[in-house]
Write a protein that holds these residues in place. Structure first.
Motif, PDB file in Angstrom:
ATOM      1  N   TYR A 399       0.831  -1.200   0.000  1.00  0.00           N
ATOM      2  CA  TYR A 399       0.000   0.000   0.000  1.00  0.00           C
ATOM      3  C   TYR A 399       0.871   1.258   0.000  1.00  0.00           C
ATOM      4  N   TYR A 400       1.934   1.247   0.801  1.00  0.00           N
ATOM      5  CA  TYR A 400       2.864   2.383   0.770  1.00  0.00           C
ATOM      6  C   TYR A 400       3.488   2.525  -0.620  1.00  0.00           C
ATOM      7  N   ASP A 401       3.872   1.396  -1.215  1.00  0.00           N
ATOM      8  CA  ASP A 401       4.458   1.445  -2.556  1.00  0.00           C
ATOM      9  C   ASP A 401       3.453   1.981  -3.570  1.00  0.00           C
ATOM     10  N   ARG A 402       2.187   1.599  -3.417  1.00  0.00           N
ATOM     11  CA  ARG A 402       1.160   2.069  -4.344  1.00  0.00           C
ATOM     12  C   ARG A 402       0.947   3.567  -4.226  1.00  0.00           C
ATOM     13  N   ILE A 403       1.002   4.092  -3.016  1.00  0.00           N
ATOM     14  CA  ILE A 403       0.858   5.541  -2.824  1.00  0.00           C
ATOM     15  C   ILE A 403       1.991   6.275  -3.532  1.00  0.00           C
ATOM     16  N   GLU A 408       3.840   9.607  -8.096  1.00  0.00           N
ATOM     17  CA  GLU A 408       4.797   9.829  -9.186  1.00  0.00           C
ATOM     18  C   GLU A 408       4.098   9.839 -10.541  1.00  0.00           C
ATOM     19  N   HIS A 409       3.169   8.932 -10.740  1.00  0.00           N
ATOM     20  CA  HIS A 409       2.486   8.827 -12.030  1.00  0.00           C
ATOM     21  C   HIS A 409       1.613  10.039 -12.306  1.00  0.00           C
ATOM     22  N   GLU A 410       0.999  10.573 -11.260  1.00  0.00           N
ATOM     23  CA  GLU A 410       0.111  11.724 -11.422  1.00  0.00           C
ATOM     24  C   GLU A 410       0.852  13.051 -11.296  1.00  0.00           C
ATOM     25  N   ASN A 411       2.165  12.984 -11.152  1.00  0.00           N
ATOM     26  CA  ASN A 411       2.991  14.201 -11.046  1.00  0.00           C
ATOM     27  C   ASN A 411       2.497  15.132  -9.935  1.00  0.00           C
ATOM     28  N   VAL A 412       2.172  14.542  -8.786  1.00  0.00           N
ATOM     29  CA  VAL A 412       1.694  15.328  -7.649  1.00  0.00           C
ATOM     30  C   VAL A 412       2.883  15.979  -6.955  1.00  0.00           C
ATOM     31  N   ILE A 413       2.801  17.269  -6.787  1.00  0.00           N
ATOM     32  CA  ILE A 413       3.868  18.013  -6.117  1.00  0.00           C
ATOM     33  C   ILE A 413       3.475  18.210  -4.656  1.00  0.00           C
ATOM     34  N   LEU A 414       4.283  17.690  -3.781  1.00  0.00           N
ATOM     35  CA  LEU A 414       4.005  17.778  -2.350  1.00  0.00           C
ATOM     36  C   LEU A 414       4.763  18.934  -1.734  1.00  0.00           C
ATOM     37  N   SER A 415       4.162  19.534  -0.702  1.00  0.00           N
ATOM     38  CA  SER A 415       4.833  20.599   0.043  1.00  0.00           C
ATOM     39  C   SER A 415       5.835  19.991   1.008  1.00  0.00           C
ATOM     40  N   ASN A 551      -9.937  11.848  -7.321  1.00  0.00           N
ATOM     41  CA  ASN A 551      -9.318  11.231  -8.495  1.00  0.00           C
ATOM     42  C   ASN A 551      -8.087  10.414  -8.089  1.00  0.00           C
ATOM     43  N   LEU A 552      -7.271  10.963  -7.181  1.00  0.00           N
ATOM     44  CA  LEU A 552      -6.114  10.217  -6.692  1.00  0.00           C
ATOM     45  C   LEU A 552      -6.545   8.958  -5.950  1.00  0.00           C
ATOM     46  N   VAL A 553      -7.640   9.062  -5.198  1.00  0.00           N
ATOM     47  CA  VAL A 553      -8.151   7.905  -4.466  1.00  0.00           C
ATOM     48  C   VAL A 553      -8.587   6.819  -5.443  1.00  0.00           C
ATOM     49  N   ARG A 554      -9.255   7.226  -6.523  1.00  0.00           N
ATOM     50  CA  ARG A 554      -9.657   6.242  -7.532  1.00  0.00           C
ATOM     51  C   ARG A 554      -8.442   5.563  -8.147  1.00  0.00           C
ATOM     52  N   GLN A 555      -7.378   6.332  -8.370  1.00  0.00           N
ATOM     53  CA  GLN A 555      -6.154   5.757  -8.923  1.00  0.00           C
ATOM     54  C   GLN A 555      -5.547   4.729  -7.955  1.00  0.00           C
ATOM     55  N   LEU A 556      -5.623   5.023  -6.642  1.00  0.00           N
ATOM     56  CA  LEU A 556      -5.093   4.090  -5.648  1.00  0.00           C
ATOM     57  C   LEU A 556      -5.844   2.761  -5.666  1.00  0.00           C
ATOM     58  N   PHE A 557      -7.148   2.821  -5.969  1.00  0.00           N
ATOM     59  CA  PHE A 557      -7.980   1.625  -5.913  1.00  0.00           C
ATOM     60  C   PHE A 557      -7.993   0.828  -7.212  1.00  0.00           C
ATOM     61  N   LYS A 558      -7.316   1.301  -8.243  1.00  0.00           N
ATOM     62  CA  LYS A 558      -7.324   0.592  -9.517  1.00  0.00           C
ATOM     63  C   LYS A 558      -6.518  -0.701  -9.425  1.00  0.00           C
ATOM     64  N   ASP A 559      -6.958  -1.728 -10.161  1.00  0.00           N
ATOM     65  CA  ASP A 559      -6.270  -3.014 -10.214  1.00  0.00           C
ATOM     66  C   ASP A 559      -5.773  -3.270 -11.626  1.00  0.00           C
ATOM     67  N   ASN A 560      -4.720  -4.094 -11.737  1.00  0.00           N
ATOM     68  CA  ASN A 560      -4.256  -4.467 -13.067  1.00  0.00           C
ATOM     69  C   ASN A 560      -5.122  -5.590 -13.625  1.00  0.00           C
ATOM     70  N   THR A 593       0.070  -8.587   0.148  1.00  0.00           N
ATOM     71  CA  THR A 593      -1.083  -7.699   0.173  1.00  0.00           C
ATOM     72  C   THR A 593      -2.046  -7.989  -0.963  1.00  0.00           C
ATOM     73  N   LYS A 594      -1.514  -8.311  -2.139  1.00  0.00           N
ATOM     74  CA  LYS A 594      -2.377  -8.547  -3.295  1.00  0.00           C
ATOM     75  C   LYS A 594      -3.343  -9.698  -3.040  1.00  0.00           C
ATOM     76  N   SER A 595      -2.860 -10.763  -2.447  1.00  0.00           N
ATOM     77  CA  SER A 595      -3.720 -11.919  -2.196  1.00  0.00           C
ATOM     78  C   SER A 595      -4.829 -11.585  -1.203  1.00  0.00           C
ATOM     79  N   SER A 596      -4.486 -10.869  -0.135  1.00  0.00           N
ATOM     80  CA  SER A 596      -5.503 -10.511   0.857  1.00  0.00           C
ATOM     81  C   SER A 596      -6.519  -9.543   0.280  1.00  0.00           C
TER      82      SER A 596
END
Length: 692
Positions: A399-403, A408-415, A551-560, A593-596
């Motif tokens: 989950y941390y890796d997915r965040i 990175e994929h969405e080019n989110v700039i963090l403060s 939108n970012l939340v939806r991206q987090l929940f996407k599966d391959n 995590t994927k299996s669970s």
């Protein structure tokens, strides 16, 4: 007897000594005075004759004496075997009865006992001889309406058994029966008449009475009090109303057993009361039958009530014989509209964090988005006080890796205030080196030690706070400075969002913090479809105003595509062993995590199928573990099913992980537990219709 025997033995030794001295003296006299040698020999001969005669007489006496003792012992043994109030039986090494006394045969009440096995003679389980021969012991059995204490012991049946042989092959079994009917009946009477105390609490008094007129409130309280009073009277108990929400009740233990057999249906009758109220009233009952003193009994009743409330209320918890049993808990947990408790908890956390020199925030093992959101939110509180704060994470959490991947994929700039969270994430070994006596550990999204991301850290830090939304389990983490359990809440992220609001009026939530908290709420509510209340949407609205990005939340929940195809296959292979239950099994999976997540998603989809009330997805891991995800449509409490397997959760969402088991080992138990709950649901519905 033994003193006399020893005295005579010593006399024999003394006679021999005296005779030797006389012989030596005679030899000395003959040597010095040869003329006296013949008289000396005569003296020796006479001495030997009388000494020998004395010894023979004593041996005859002792032989007669010992024979008499042996006969007395034999008579005593005969009397004990034939006349004493003990039934005796001997079973040979092949388990068949060889001998019994008359009393044993009389108590058993059967004829032709010789050659029969123990289970054919006594009310014992099959293979009783092998079980009883392992170790000497005793148990209570019932024969012909009377109670007997049965003692059993192995006996050697071969006089010259080889020590190298297995003892069980050369050992028979001796069984002794003692009639204890009077004692057992007295014990049962004491047990049945034992006093049990109970606390009954009106769970949702404020919600039910809100908006009602004084007349309707009085009518509602009157109907509830009348129902509880009649219920207590029907069980020959008493009830004492302590305030508008809590009553104290007393029953005998036999009455409590009747209530347990009845499944505390009084809870169902209370829910049906209507006196102008829109919401169904619910009660929690905590019963205690264990306690040496009245003070201890009251304390245990209080603990049972708190356990019932911690599990969401609308249920009864009974503490009896050091075992805790649960009844009810099948209704949806009503959300509390008041935020008084949240405000008090936030103030307490503020005080505890001020006193700490280091703050550690930890979720459960293999954290999901709710645990991550809650850890970020609580870490924010510690950082706002300029405290040294760390987030403890499991090893290799996807989950941390997915965040990180989505950011990175969405080019989110963090403060700068948002990127600092990456720097404070530690694993167990790093955190243990930083622990001090004044450290504070905040535990989120779980309250059982076995689920913690780091059990060593849990042990190392003495000051602990628990914040969770799951129903309370028996093995809850103890010795906490604060325990905040809210089963009515949708998620721990929702609870933490409220705590942030009351922690400091000037504290603002950044967009990244708001997004991860929003993801936690969205995950546990299945995108706001289940376990939601008005406070859930208010928390979500606050996070959206703070910049949470759906939108970012939806991206987090996407599966391959592989996950989607595998989920479809598991759904297609699901079976329904009984009406209302669907079970799917995934085999030979890697424990990650994927299996669970896949198991959880499969169970989520199966519960949407028409006619399915309970869905279960089982994952067989390669390392021997078993993962189970269970879902319910709300009519069945899957938490109770998972608790029987060692897990927990909510009424509609629950799970467990079990070591050294396969799906075939647990499927029969799951089916039996689900069938029991489905039948209880149907019976409750039938009873409800009948009462109307």
């Amino acid at each position: 007897m033994f003193n006399r025997f020893n005295h005579n033995m010593n006399s024999k030794v003394d006679t021999n000594v005296y005779f030797v001295l006389i012989v030596l003296l005679a030899l000395l006299v003959g040597y010095l005075q040869p003329k006296l040698i013949i008289p000396a020999l005569l003296v020796v001969a006479v001495t030997y004759y009388f000494g020998r005669r004395n010894i023979i007489n004593k041996e005859i006496f002792f032989s007669s004496y010992l024979d008499n003792i042996i006969r007395n012992i034999e008579r005593t043994n005969y009397f004990a075997v034939r006349k004493m109030d003990i039934g005796m039986a001997v079973f040979s090494k092949d388990g068949k009865l060889q001998w019994k006394n008359d009393l044993f045969a009389q108590w058993v009440g059967k004829k032709n006992l010789e050659g029969k096995l123990p289970e054919e003679v006594l009310p014992l389980q099959s293979n009783a001889f092998e079980m009883l021969s392992v170790r000497d012991g005793e148990q209570i059995i019932q024969l012909e309406g009377r109670y007997y204490r049965m003692k059993y012991a192995s006996v050697q049946t071969q006089e010259h058994a080889n020590k190298k042989d297995d003892l069980s092959t050369n050992s028979g079994l001796m069984i002794y029966l003692t009639d204890i009917t009077d004692f057992e009946l007295l014990r049962q009477k004491y047990s049945n008449d034992k006093i049990c105390l109970a606390y009954a609490r009106f769970d949702n008094y404020e919600e039910v009475t809100r908006g009602l007129s004084e007349t309707n409130i009085a009518n509602l309280n009157g109907e509830i009090n009348e129902l509880l009073t009649k219920w207590a009277a029907s069980q020959h108990g008493f009830i004492c109303r302590m305030n508008k929400e809590i009553s104290l009740l007393g029953f005998t233990q036999s009455a409590v057993l009747d209530m347990m057999e009845d499944k505390f249906t009084v809870l169902d009758r209370i829910r049906e009361i209507r006196a102008g109220n829109k919401f169904a009233p619910t009660f929690s009952i905590g019963v205690a039958c264990d306690g040496v003193t009245l003070e201890e009994l009251v304390q245990n009743a209080n603990k049972s009530l708190y356990l019932a409330l911690g599990r969401g209320g609308d249920q009864a918890v009974v503490l009896k014989d050091k075992n805790t049993q649960f009844f009810g808990g099948t209704s949806t947990v009503a959300a509390k509209s008041t935020r008084v408790r949240a405000r008090i908890v936030a103030q307490t956390i503020h005080e505890q964090m001020q006193q700490a020199d280091k703050i550690f925030v930890m979720g459960h093992h293999n954290e999901d988005y709710d645990a991550i959101g809650a850890t970020v939110g609580m870490a924010k509180l510690g950082l706002s006080l300029n405290k040294e704060t760390y987030i403890i994470a499991s090893e290799h959490n996807e989950y941390y890796d997915r965040i990180a991947e989505v950011l990175e994929h969405e080019n989110v700039i963090l403060s700068d205030n948002e990127t600092k969270y990456f720097d404070i994430v530690l694993h167990e070994e790093e955190a243990l080196r930083l622990v001090t006596p004044k450290s504070l550990l905040v535990i989120v999204d779980h309250h059982r030690a076995v689920l913690s991301a780091s059990q060593q850290l849990l042990t190392a830090v003495r000051n602990r706070i628990v914040i969770d939304h799951h129903r309370r389990a028996e093995d809850i983490i103890g010795d906490t400075v604060l325990l905040y359990l809210e089963p009515s809440s949708s998620s721990t992220s929702e609870l933490v969002t409220e705590l942030i609001c009351y922690f400091d009026d000037g504290l603002e939530i950044t967009p990244a913090e708001a997004t991860v908290l929003y993801a936690g709420i969205a995950l546990d509510t299945k995108n706001f479809a289940v376990q939601t209340g008005e406070r859930t949407f208010e928390a979500a609205a606050l996070l959206r105003r703070s910049g949470a990005d759906p939108n970012l939340v939806r991206q987090l929940f996407k599966d391959n595509i592989d996950i989607v195809q595998m989920r479809a296959r598991l759904i297609a292979e699901a079976k329904t062993p009984i009406p209302g239950l669907a079970i799917s099994v995934m085999r030979n999976a890697v424990r990650d995590t994927k299996s669970s997540v896949l198991a959880a998603q499969t169970a989520d989809t199966l519960i949407t199928v028409d006619g399915i009330a309970v869905s279960v997805a089982i994952v067989e891991y390669k390392d021997g573990y078993l993962g189970i995800s269970a879902r319910s449509d709300g009519s069945v409490n899957v938490q109770l099913i998972m608790e029987e397997l060692g897990g927990g959760g909510h009424q509609t969402v629950a799970g467990v992980q079990i070591a050294d088991k396969r799906a075939k080992d647990v499927e029969p138990q799951i089916i039996a537990l689900a069938k029991k709950q489905l039948e209880e649901r149907d019976n409750n519905e039938s009873n409800s219709v009948a009462r109307r």
